[in-house]
Design a protein around this motif. Structure first.
Motif, mmCIF file in Angstrom:
data_model
loop_
_atom_site.group_PDB
_atom_site.id
_atom_site.type_symbol
_atom_site.label_atom_id
_atom_site.label_comp_id
_atom_site.label_asym_id
_atom_site.label_seq_id
_atom_site.Cartn_x
_atom_site.Cartn_y
_atom_site.Cartn_z
ATOM 1 N N TYR A 89 5.969 -11.534 7.048
ATOM 2 C CA TYR A 89 5.354 -10.451 6.284
ATOM 3 C C TYR A 89 5.042 -10.985 4.887
ATOM 4 O O TYR A 89 5.891 -11.614 4.243
ATOM 5 C CB TYR A 89 6.309 -9.265 6.204
ATOM 6 C CG TYR A 89 5.830 -8.111 5.350
ATOM 7 C CD1 TYR A 89 4.881 -7.218 5.825
ATOM 8 C CD2 TYR A 89 6.339 -7.913 4.066
ATOM 9 C CE1 TYR A 89 4.450 -6.160 5.045
ATOM 10 C CE2 TYR A 89 5.918 -6.856 3.281
ATOM 11 C CZ TYR A 89 4.972 -5.977 3.777
ATOM 12 O OH TYR A 89 4.543 -4.930 2.999
ATOM 13 N N THR A 90 3.828 -10.733 4.398
ATOM 14 C CA THR A 90 3.433 -11.240 3.099
ATOM 15 C C THR A 90 2.372 -10.331 2.492
ATOM 16 O O THR A 90 2.067 -9.258 3.033
ATOM 17 C CB THR A 90 2.943 -12.699 3.210
ATOM 18 O OG1 THR A 90 2.731 -13.236 1.898
ATOM 19 C CG2 THR A 90 1.667 -12.790 4.029
ATOM 20 N N MET A 91 1.797 -10.760 1.395
ATOM 21 C CA MET A 91 0.779 -9.963 0.710
ATOM 22 C C MET A 91 -0.276 -10.872 0.099
ATOM 23 O O MET A 91 -0.019 -12.052 -0.160
ATOM 24 C CB MET A 91 1.400 -9.113 -0.411
ATOM 25 C CG MET A 91 2.402 -8.101 0.066
ATOM 26 S SD MET A 91 3.071 -7.116 -1.303
ATOM 27 C CE MET A 91 4.390 -6.269 -0.457
ATOM 28 N N ILE A 92 -1.441 -10.296 -0.139
ATOM 29 C CA ILE A 92 -2.481 -10.942 -0.920
ATOM 30 C C ILE A 92 -2.687 -10.083 -2.162
ATOM 31 O O ILE A 92 -2.805 -8.856 -2.058
ATOM 32 C CB ILE A 92 -3.783 -11.127 -0.109
ATOM 33 C CG1 ILE A 92 -4.827 -11.889 -0.931
ATOM 34 C CG2 ILE A 92 -4.331 -9.803 0.421
ATOM 35 C CD1 ILE A 92 -6.027 -12.345 -0.098
ATOM 36 N N VAL A 93 -2.665 -10.726 -3.334
ATOM 37 C CA VAL A 93 -2.785 -9.996 -4.595
ATOM 38 C C VAL A 93 -3.982 -10.504 -5.374
ATOM 39 O O VAL A 93 -4.502 -11.599 -5.109
ATOM 40 C CB VAL A 93 -1.503 -10.129 -5.453
ATOM 41 C CG1 VAL A 93 -0.288 -9.583 -4.699
ATOM 42 C CG2 VAL A 93 -1.267 -11.577 -5.885
ATOM 43 N N ASP A 94 -4.422 -9.703 -6.351
ATOM 44 C CA ASP A 94 -5.509 -10.149 -7.218
ATOM 45 C C ASP A 94 -4.934 -11.004 -8.346
ATOM 46 O O ASP A 94 -3.707 -11.179 -8.443
ATOM 47 C CB ASP A 94 -6.323 -8.953 -7.733
ATOM 48 C CG ASP A 94 -5.554 -8.064 -8.695
ATOM 49 O OD1 ASP A 94 -4.465 -8.462 -9.178
ATOM 50 O OD2 ASP A 94 -6.041 -6.947 -8.971
ATOM 51 N N PRO A 95 -5.771 -11.589 -9.221
ATOM 52 C CA PRO A 95 -5.244 -12.453 -10.278
ATOM 53 C C PRO A 95 -4.249 -11.763 -11.212
ATOM 54 O O PRO A 95 -3.450 -12.434 -11.869
ATOM 55 C CB PRO A 95 -6.515 -12.875 -11.035
ATOM 56 C CG PRO A 95 -7.592 -12.839 -9.993
ATOM 57 C CD PRO A 95 -7.253 -11.657 -9.143
ATOM 58 N N GLU A 96 -4.271 -10.425 -11.268
ATOM 59 C CA GLU A 96 -3.319 -9.682 -12.098
ATOM 60 C C GLU A 96 -2.043 -9.339 -11.329
ATOM 61 O O GLU A 96 -1.173 -8.642 -11.852
ATOM 62 C CB GLU A 96 -3.966 -8.399 -12.618
ATOM 63 C CG GLU A 96 -4.991 -8.610 -13.731
ATOM 64 C CD GLU A 96 -6.277 -9.255 -13.206
ATOM 65 O OE1 GLU A 96 -6.789 -8.794 -12.163
ATOM 66 O OE2 GLU A 96 -6.736 -10.240 -13.826
ATOM 67 N N GLY A 97 -1.957 -9.797 -10.092
ATOM 68 C CA GLY A 97 -0.755 -9.579 -9.304
ATOM 69 C C GLY A 97 -0.709 -8.264 -8.558
ATOM 70 O O GLY A 97 0.312 -7.919 -7.958
ATOM 71 N N ARG A 98 -1.811 -7.520 -8.548
ATOM 72 C CA ARG A 98 -1.837 -6.219 -7.871
ATOM 73 C C ARG A 98 -2.190 -6.397 -6.400
ATOM 74 O O ARG A 98 -3.027 -7.219 -6.043
ATOM 75 C CB ARG A 98 -2.839 -5.309 -8.575
ATOM 76 C CG ARG A 98 -2.449 -5.007 -10.023
ATOM 77 C CD ARG A 98 -3.549 -4.320 -10.789
ATOM 78 N NE ARG A 98 -4.767 -5.123 -10.858
ATOM 79 C CZ ARG A 98 -5.749 -4.921 -11.725
ATOM 80 N NH1 ARG A 98 -5.664 -3.934 -12.606
ATOM 81 N NH2 ARG A 98 -6.830 -5.677 -11.713
ATOM 82 N N VAL A 99 -1.569 -5.597 -5.554
ATOM 83 C CA VAL A 99 -1.645 -5.786 -4.104
ATOM 84 C C VAL A 99 -3.015 -5.383 -3.554
ATOM 85 O O VAL A 99 -3.433 -4.234 -3.671
ATOM 86 C CB VAL A 99 -0.550 -4.976 -3.394
ATOM 87 C CG1 VAL A 99 -0.633 -5.189 -1.879
ATOM 88 C CG2 VAL A 99 0.837 -5.368 -3.904
ATOM 89 N N LEU A 100 -3.690 -6.347 -2.928
ATOM 90 C CA LEU A 100 -4.934 -6.057 -2.217
ATOM 91 C C LEU A 100 -4.652 -5.618 -0.790
ATOM 92 O O LEU A 100 -5.378 -4.807 -0.227
ATOM 93 C CB LEU A 100 -5.839 -7.287 -2.217
ATOM 94 C CG LEU A 100 -6.344 -7.765 -3.587
ATOM 95 C CD1 LEU A 100 -7.135 -9.061 -3.430
ATOM 96 C CD2 LEU A 100 -7.192 -6.700 -4.253
ATOM 97 N N ASP A 101 -3.588 -6.158 -0.194
ATOM 98 C CA ASP A 101 -3.179 -5.733 1.140
ATOM 99 C C ASP A 101 -1.840 -6.381 1.467
ATOM 100 O O ASP A 101 -1.477 -7.428 0.908
ATOM 101 C CB ASP A 101 -4.216 -6.140 2.193
ATOM 102 C CG ASP A 101 -4.100 -5.326 3.481
ATOM 103 O OD1 ASP A 101 -3.415 -4.293 3.459
ATOM 104 O OD2 ASP A 101 -4.697 -5.726 4.493
ATOM 105 N N ASP A 102 -1.090 -5.735 2.357
ATOM 106 C CA ASP A 102 0.081 -6.396 2.933
ATOM 107 C C ASP A 102 -0.304 -6.862 4.330
ATOM 108 O O ASP A 102 -1.093 -6.222 5.034
ATOM 109 C CB ASP A 102 1.319 -5.508 2.915
ATOM 110 C CG ASP A 102 1.168 -4.215 3.702
ATOM 111 O OD1 ASP A 102 0.026 -3.720 3.844
ATOM 112 O OD2 ASP A 102 2.196 -3.687 4.161
ATOM 113 N N LEU A 103 0.240 -7.996 4.734
ATOM 114 C CA LEU A 103 -0.243 -8.725 5.899
ATOM 115 C C LEU A 103 0.922 -9.248 6.734
ATOM 116 O O LEU A 103 2.048 -9.366 6.248
ATOM 117 C CB LEU A 103 -1.067 -9.945 5.454
ATOM 118 C CG LEU A 103 -2.112 -9.753 4.360
ATOM 119 C CD1 LEU A 103 -2.510 -11.108 3.775
ATOM 120 C CD2 LEU A 103 -3.336 -9.049 4.933
#
Length: 364
Positions: A89-103
C-alpha cells in the motif's frame, strides 16, 4: 437520458442489470449500489462470502529496466524493496506532499509492476507516472479498459475459490499475488481487499469477467452473495480503511491522515522535501473513530463538537454499522481536543471516541 450512454460501464454491467442491481453513478461509472438488502450483503461478507465488481479501478502497468527506480521516484513508498509476487500500500503525492491518490503496487517480475489506482484518479495517476518516469528506462501503460477486477471477500472466500482452481491459495500470503487459472480463466490472483476480511481480488481480461463471475457464484451457491458499493463502504468503514475523497484528499498529506508509516523519507521522490518538513512538525489534527450513543448517523461533513461546546473537527465518513449495531464515523479533530458530540441538523448528538479500526477479524 439513458445514464449508460453518458457514464462508463464495466464488463459486468449487463449482469448487474439482470441481477436487479440498483445502479448509480460512482466515479463516472454506472455501478451497483446494492442488489437487495445492503445489511444482508454486509453480513454475508462478515460471516460467509461476498462477490464484488470493482472493475472501475485502474490497472496501470509499469515495465522496463528501471521500472523499480521510476516508481521509487514517483511514489512515497519503496517499490524496489518488493519481492516478485508481493504488494504494498502506498501513495502518490504532489510536490507539496498532498495526496493525489492512494494505491496498491504489485511486483509482477524483476522489471514489471502493476499499480492499482482509484477509479476517479486513474487517469491522473497514469499521466503523473508517465511524467515522472520520463527520465528512466521505463514505460507506463494504462490498461484499465482492458481489465476487469472481481473481489471475493469473506471467511469462506478461499474455500469457494479452491473449488475452481489448483493455485495454492492456502500458501498465498496477505498482500501477495500469483498467476493462475480460476474457473478456466487466466487471472492474477491477489490476496488483498477492502473489507477487513480475508479474500481475493482477481484481475482478468474484460471478456472473461462474466463467465468468471457466474462460475464463482455457481461454485459458492448459498455461501456467496453479490454485493454492491454500499456494503463495500460500510465494511471498509468498520475496518477503519480510508476512502479517497473522504479520509484522503488533495488537501491532505499522508501525515495528516495518520499514514506517515507508508512514507520512506530515506529515498528521493516527488514531494519528499515537503513531507520531510511535515514529519518534523506537530500534527494539527488526528483521525479518530466515533461511535454514536443514539440512533442518528453522523454523516460526512457534519461538525464534531468538543467538550467546550465549540466545533473541533469534521466527520469524513459515517454510516450505521451492521456489525456493531450502532452508527459509526471517522472524523478529523484538532490535536488535543476531546470530541463529545456531532452536530446533526442542529442537535448535538453524543458520541464516544474509540480507537480504529472499529472491527478486526479474529482469525488473523
Amino acid at each position: 437520458m439513458d445514464a449508460s450512454k453518458t457514464l462508463k460501464t464495466t464488463p459486468l454491467y449487463e449482469l448487474h442489470k439482470e441481477l436487479g442491481g440498483n445502479l448509480v453513478d460512482f466515479a463516472g461509472y454506472l455501478m451497483p449500489l446494492r442488489y437487495g438488502s445492503e445489511t444482508a450483503e454486509h453480513q454475508a461478507v462478515r460471516t460467509s462470502a461476498g462477490i464484488f465488481d470493482i472493475s472501475h479501478m485502474g490497472e496501470i502497468f509499469v515495465t522496463g529496466e528501471q521500472a523499480a527506480e521510476a516508481l521509487d521516484h514517483a511514489l512515497v513508498g519503496k517499490a524496489s524493496a518488493l519481492e516478485a509476487g508481493r504488494a504494498r500500500y502506498t501513495m502518490i503525492v504532489d510536490p507539496e506532499g498532498r495526496v493525489l491518490d492512494d494505491l496498491i503496487v504489485y511486483r509482477l517480475s524483476l522489471h514489471g509492476f502493476l499499480v492499482v489506482a482509484n477509479a476517479s484518479n486513474a487517469p491522473v495517476v497514469a499521466e503523473e507516472l508517465r511524467r515522472r518516469a520520463a527520465d528512466f528506462e521505463a514505460s507506463v501503460d494504462d490498461q484499465s479498459e482492458n481489465y476487469a477486477l472481481i473481489a471475493v471477500q469473506g471467511p469462506k472466500a478461499q474455500a469457494i475459490l479452491e473449488r475452481l482452481t489448483d493455485a495454492d491459495l492456502a500458501g498465498l500470503k496477505y498482500y501477495a499475488m500469483i498467476s493462475g487459472t480460476v474457473g478456466g480463466v487466466v487471472a492474477f490472483i491477489a490476496r488483498t481487499g477492502y473489507t477487513g476480511e480475508d479474500g481475493f481480488e482477481l484481475f482478468v481480461e474484460a471478456g472473461d469477467a462474466v463467465p468468471l463471475w457466474q462460475k464463482i457464484v455457481e461454485a459458492g451457491g448459498d455461501e456467496v452473495v453479490p454485493c454492491g458499493l454500499s456494503a463495500r463502504d460500510t465494511l471498509r468503514l468498520e475496518a477503519g480503511m480510508p476512502l479517497y475523497g473522504h479520509e484522503l484528499t488533495a488537501e491532505l498529506t499522508p501525515y495528516d491522515a495518520g499514514l506517515g508509516r507508508v512514507v520512506r523519507l530515506e529515498k528521493d521522490f516527488v514531494g519528499r522535501d515537503a513531507l520531510a518538513a511535515v514529519a518534523e512538525a506537530e500534527p494539527s489534527r488526528r483521525l479518530v473513530g466515533l461511535v454514536a450513543r443514539g440512533r442518528r448517523v453522523p454523516r460526512a461533513g457534519y461538525a464534531v463538537i468538543g467538550d467546550d461546546g465549540t466545533e473541533c473537527g469534521v466527520v469524513t465518513s459515517g454510516a450505521p454499522s451492521p456489525t456493531l449495531g450502532k452508527p459509526i464515523a471517522m472524523a478529523y479533530v484538532g490535536t488535543g481536543s476531546t470530541p463529545v458530540a456531532v452536530d446533526i441538523r442542529g442537535k448535538h448528538e453524543p458520541v464516544d471516541v474509540v480507537d480504529l479500526p472499529f472491527y478486526r477479524r479474529t482469525d488473523k
